[in-house]
Design a protein around this motif. Structure first.
Motif, PDB file in Angstrom:
ATOM      1  N   VAL A 121      38.529  25.705  46.861  1.00  0.00           N
ATOM      2  CA  VAL A 121      39.507  26.408  46.035  1.00  0.00           C
ATOM      3  C   VAL A 121      40.695  26.712  46.942  1.00  0.00           C
ATOM      4  O   VAL A 121      40.508  27.144  48.092  1.00  0.00           O
ATOM      5  N   PHE A 122      41.904  26.471  46.453  1.00  0.00           N
ATOM      6  CA  PHE A 122      43.058  26.806  47.301  1.00  0.00           C
ATOM      7  C   PHE A 122      44.204  27.404  46.499  1.00  0.00           C
ATOM      8  O   PHE A 122      44.366  27.154  45.300  1.00  0.00           O
ATOM      9  N   CYS A 123      44.966  28.224  47.219  1.00  0.00           N
ATOM     10  CA  CYS A 123      46.160  28.887  46.677  1.00  0.00           C
ATOM     11  C   CYS A 123      47.324  28.555  47.599  1.00  0.00           C
ATOM     12  O   CYS A 123      47.298  28.912  48.782  1.00  0.00           O
ATOM     13  N   SER A 124      48.309  27.877  47.084  1.00  0.00           N
ATOM     14  CA  SER A 124      49.451  27.454  47.880  1.00  0.00           C
ATOM     15  C   SER A 124      50.716  28.143  47.372  1.00  0.00           C
ATOM     16  O   SER A 124      51.247  27.773  46.320  1.00  0.00           O
ATOM     17  N   TYR A 125      51.167  29.154  48.098  1.00  0.00           N
ATOM     18  CA  TYR A 125      52.362  29.915  47.738  1.00  0.00           C
ATOM     19  C   TYR A 125      52.287  30.471  46.312  1.00  0.00           C
ATOM     20  O   TYR A 125      53.299  30.551  45.621  1.00  0.00           O
ATOM     21  N   SER A 126      51.101  30.833  45.881  1.00  0.00           N
ATOM     22  CA  SER A 126      50.952  31.435  44.555  1.00  0.00           C
ATOM     23  C   SER A 126      50.660  32.931  44.635  1.00  0.00           C
ATOM     24  O   SER A 126      51.112  33.698  43.784  1.00  0.00           O
ATOM     25  N   LEU A 127      49.921  33.369  45.651  1.00  0.00           N
ATOM     26  CA  LEU A 127      49.583  34.793  45.759  1.00  0.00           C
ATOM     27  C   LEU A 127      50.824  35.660  45.891  1.00  0.00           C
ATOM     28  O   LEU A 127      50.844  36.801  45.418  1.00  0.00           O
ATOM     29  N   SER A 128      51.865  35.137  46.502  1.00  0.00           N
ATOM     30  CA  SER A 128      53.096  35.913  46.675  1.00  0.00           C
ATOM     31  C   SER A 128      53.848  36.113  45.363  1.00  0.00           C
ATOM     32  O   SER A 128      54.818  36.869  45.314  1.00  0.00           O
ATOM     33  N   MET A 129      53.380  35.465  44.296  1.00  0.00           N
ATOM     34  CA  MET A 129      54.012  35.626  42.987  1.00  0.00           C
ATOM     35  C   MET A 129      53.125  36.373  41.990  1.00  0.00           C
ATOM     36  O   MET A 129      53.540  36.616  40.870  1.00  0.00           O
ATOM     37  N   ILE A 130      51.919  36.718  42.411  1.00  0.00           N
ATOM     38  CA  ILE A 130      50.971  37.357  41.507  1.00  0.00           C
ATOM     39  C   ILE A 130      50.926  38.851  41.790  1.00  0.00           C
ATOM     40  O   ILE A 130      50.545  39.259  42.888  1.00  0.00           O
ATOM     41  N   PRO A 131      51.313  39.692  40.820  1.00  0.00           N
ATOM     42  CA  PRO A 131      51.302  41.146  41.054  1.00  0.00           C
ATOM     43  C   PRO A 131      49.943  41.661  41.520  1.00  0.00           C
ATOM     44  O   PRO A 131      49.846  42.439  42.461  1.00  0.00           O
ATOM     45  N   GLY A 132      48.874  41.214  40.888  1.00  0.00           N
ATOM     46  CA  GLY A 132      47.533  41.610  41.291  1.00  0.00           C
ATOM     47  C   GLY A 132      46.921  40.605  42.250  1.00  0.00           C
ATOM     48  O   GLY A 132      45.794  40.131  42.044  1.00  0.00           O
ATOM     49  N   TRP A 133      47.630  40.309  43.326  1.00  0.00           N
ATOM     50  CA  TRP A 133      47.236  39.208  44.204  1.00  0.00           C
ATOM     51  C   TRP A 133      45.880  39.419  44.863  1.00  0.00           C
ATOM     52  O   TRP A 133      45.127  38.466  45.065  1.00  0.00           O
ATOM     53  N   GLU A 134      45.546  40.656  45.206  1.00  0.00           N
ATOM     54  CA  GLU A 134      44.252  40.898  45.856  1.00  0.00           C
ATOM     55  C   GLU A 134      43.096  40.626  44.894  1.00  0.00           C
ATOM     56  O   GLU A 134      42.064  40.074  45.286  1.00  0.00           O
ATOM     57  N   THR A 135      43.283  40.999  43.632  1.00  0.00           N
ATOM     58  CA  THR A 135      42.271  40.680  42.619  1.00  0.00           C
ATOM     59  C   THR A 135      42.166  39.177  42.429  1.00  0.00           C
ATOM     60  O   THR A 135      41.061  38.627  42.296  1.00  0.00           O
ATOM     61  N   ALA A 136      43.310  38.497  42.412  1.00  0.00           N
ATOM     62  CA  ALA A 136      43.316  37.036  42.278  1.00  0.00           C
ATOM     63  C   ALA A 136      42.600  36.383  43.450  1.00  0.00           C
ATOM     64  O   ALA A 136      41.837  35.417  43.276  1.00  0.00           O
ATOM     65  N   LEU A 137      42.808  36.906  44.643  1.00  0.00           N
ATOM     66  CA  LEU A 137      42.165  36.357  45.833  1.00  0.00           C
ATOM     67  C   LEU A 137      40.648  36.559  45.768  1.00  0.00           C
ATOM     68  O   LEU A 137      39.873  35.651  46.097  1.00  0.00           O
ATOM     69  N   GLN A 138      40.221  37.729  45.330  1.00  0.00           N
ATOM     70  CA  GLN A 138      38.790  37.994  45.179  1.00  0.00           C
ATOM     71  C   GLN A 138      38.169  37.061  44.137  1.00  0.00           C
ATOM     72  O   GLN A 138      37.067  36.537  44.326  1.00  0.00           O
ATOM     73  N   HIS A 139      38.896  36.845  43.046  1.00  0.00           N
ATOM     74  CA  HIS A 139      38.397  35.958  41.988  1.00  0.00           C
ATOM     75  C   HIS A 139      38.317  34.522  42.495  1.00  0.00           C
ATOM     76  O   HIS A 139      37.382  33.783  42.158  1.00  0.00           O
ATOM     77  N   ALA A 140      39.297  34.140  43.313  1.00  0.00           N
ATOM     78  CA  ALA A 140      39.272  32.799  43.908  1.00  0.00           C
ATOM     79  C   ALA A 140      38.047  32.641  44.797  1.00  0.00           C
ATOM     80  O   ALA A 140      37.354  31.620  44.750  1.00  0.00           O
ATOM     81  N   GLY A 141      37.776  33.661  45.609  1.00  0.00           N
ATOM     82  CA  GLY A 141      36.607  33.607  46.480  1.00  0.00           C
ATOM     83  C   GLY A 141      35.311  33.511  45.703  1.00  0.00           C
ATOM     84  O   GLY A 141      34.390  32.776  46.089  1.00  0.00           O
ATOM     85  N   ALA A 142      35.251  34.231  44.590  1.00  0.00           N
ATOM     86  CA  ALA A 142      34.047  34.209  43.755  1.00  0.00           C
ATOM     87  C   ALA A 142      33.861  32.866  43.063  1.00  0.00           C
ATOM     88  O   ALA A 142      32.772  32.576  42.544  1.00  0.00           O
ATOM     89  N   SER A 143      34.911  32.039  43.044  1.00  0.00           N
ATOM     90  CA  SER A 143      34.838  30.727  42.394  1.00  0.00           C
ATOM     91  C   SER A 143      34.383  29.626  43.345  1.00  0.00           C
ATOM     92  O   SER A 143      34.253  28.465  42.944  1.00  0.00           O
ATOM     93  N   VAL A 144      34.164  29.979  44.614  1.00  0.00           N
ATOM     94  CA  VAL A 144      33.719  29.007  45.614  1.00  0.00           C
ATOM     95  C   VAL A 144      32.199  28.966  45.642  1.00  0.00           C
ATOM     96  O   VAL A 144      31.546  30.008  45.715  1.00  0.00           O
ATOM     97  N   ARG A 145      31.629  27.781  45.596  1.00  0.00           N
ATOM     98  CA  ARG A 145      30.170  27.678  45.643  1.00  0.00           C
ATOM     99  C   ARG A 145      29.669  27.860  47.075  1.00  0.00           C
ATOM    100  O   ARG A 145      30.435  27.687  48.035  1.00  0.00           O
ATOM    101  N   PRO A 146      28.400  28.218  47.256  1.00  0.00           N
ATOM    102  CA  PRO A 146      27.834  28.356  48.601  1.00  0.00           C
ATOM    103  C   PRO A 146      28.079  27.094  49.435  1.00  0.00           C
ATOM    104  O   PRO A 146      27.902  25.977  48.955  1.00  0.00           O
ATOM    105  N   GLY A 147      28.528  27.299  50.656  1.00  0.00           N
ATOM    106  CA  GLY A 147      28.857  26.178  51.516  1.00  0.00           C
ATOM    107  C   GLY A 147      30.263  25.653  51.313  1.00  0.00           C
ATOM    108  O   GLY A 147      30.715  24.773  52.053  1.00  0.00           O
ATOM    109  N   GLY A 148      30.964  26.201  50.332  1.00  0.00           N
ATOM    110  CA  GLY A 148      32.326  25.773  50.039  1.00  0.00           C
ATOM    111  C   GLY A 148      33.359  26.555  50.825  1.00  0.00           C
ATOM    112  O   GLY A 148      33.030  27.393  51.673  1.00  0.00           O
TER     113      GLY A 148
END
Length: 218
Positions: A121-148
């Motif tokens: 899962v990757f975010c390329s210059y998108s977090l700097s545009m998302i007001p709730g960026w920390e929540t978005a980052l946590q959700h991104a992390g939760a979308s990664v499978r084990p070993g990913g």
């Protein structure tokens, strides 16, 4: 209007016309995107999700570099997704890449893509545009499978660049609702600790940008 609808409307307002020249103009200052794609290294036949895929520029390069990968792109802006669809058609990749509209802070990957977790899962210059960026980052992390892996590239603090440059860049970025996330390393470190992963993080181009990766254990 819900917060998601309001955010989507705001992004559509910004990119309704800008999307036509987005890739031409951003190539000069969204540094580190190609480097992120190079280090993705998904397993053969693996799945890759970009959060905030914009015009699909990164997805096209990812598809070329990893021809066996299954690719997915999420964006909140319907206007940007129009450009993404056109980009994929132009490159003959519409059958390899699945796009969906969704809010990075609360999307349901299973409902949108038919799977809940991804190898990369990757975010390329998108977090700097998302007001709730920390929540978005946590959700991104939760979308990664084990070993990913989760990869992020975004604006840094410009700490090793002239003060006038950093100040001018921030003022210019603010016109497009872009805010460098100076706590990005701390936020990624917390996610790595919480999920039992390992974090690598570094500044690039004299802290113009920052590149971080979390690898989860199997």
């Amino acid at each position: 209007m819900t917060s998601t609808s309001a955010s989507a409307a705001a992004m559509d307002g910004i990119y309704r016309y800008q999307r036509h020249a987005y890739d031409l103009t951003r190539r000069y200052y969204l540094l580190g995107r190609n480097e992120l794609i190079t280090i993705l290294q998904p397993p053969p036949g693996g799945s890759v999700l970009e959060i905030g895929c914009g015009t699909a520029r990164n997805l096209v390069l990812t598809a070329r570099q990893y021809p066996e990968a299954r690719l997915y792109g999420l964006d909140i802006s319907a206007e940007m997704l129009k450009s993404a669809e056109a980009t994929l058609r132009r490159n003959g990749l519409e059958a390899r890449v699945t796009l969906a509209q969704g809010d990075a802070t609360r999307f349901d990957a299973e409902a949108l893509f038919g799977q809940s977790h991804f190898d990369r899962v990757f975010c390329s210059y998108s977090l700097s545009m998302i007001p709730g960026w920390e929540t978005a980052l946590q959700h991104a992390g939760a979308s990664v499978r084990p070993g990913g892996e989760l990869h992020v590239v975004d604006f840094g603090g410009q700490n090793d660049l002239p003060v006038w440059f950093g100040r001018g860049l921030r003022n210019w970025l603010a016109r497009f609702h872009v805010t460098p996330r100076e706590r990005l390393q701390d936020a990624m470190s917390a996610i790595a600790s919480e999920m039992g992963g390992t974090l690598s993080f570094r500044s690039i181009y004299r802290d113009y940008a920052r590149l971080g990766s979390i690898r989860l254990t199997d």
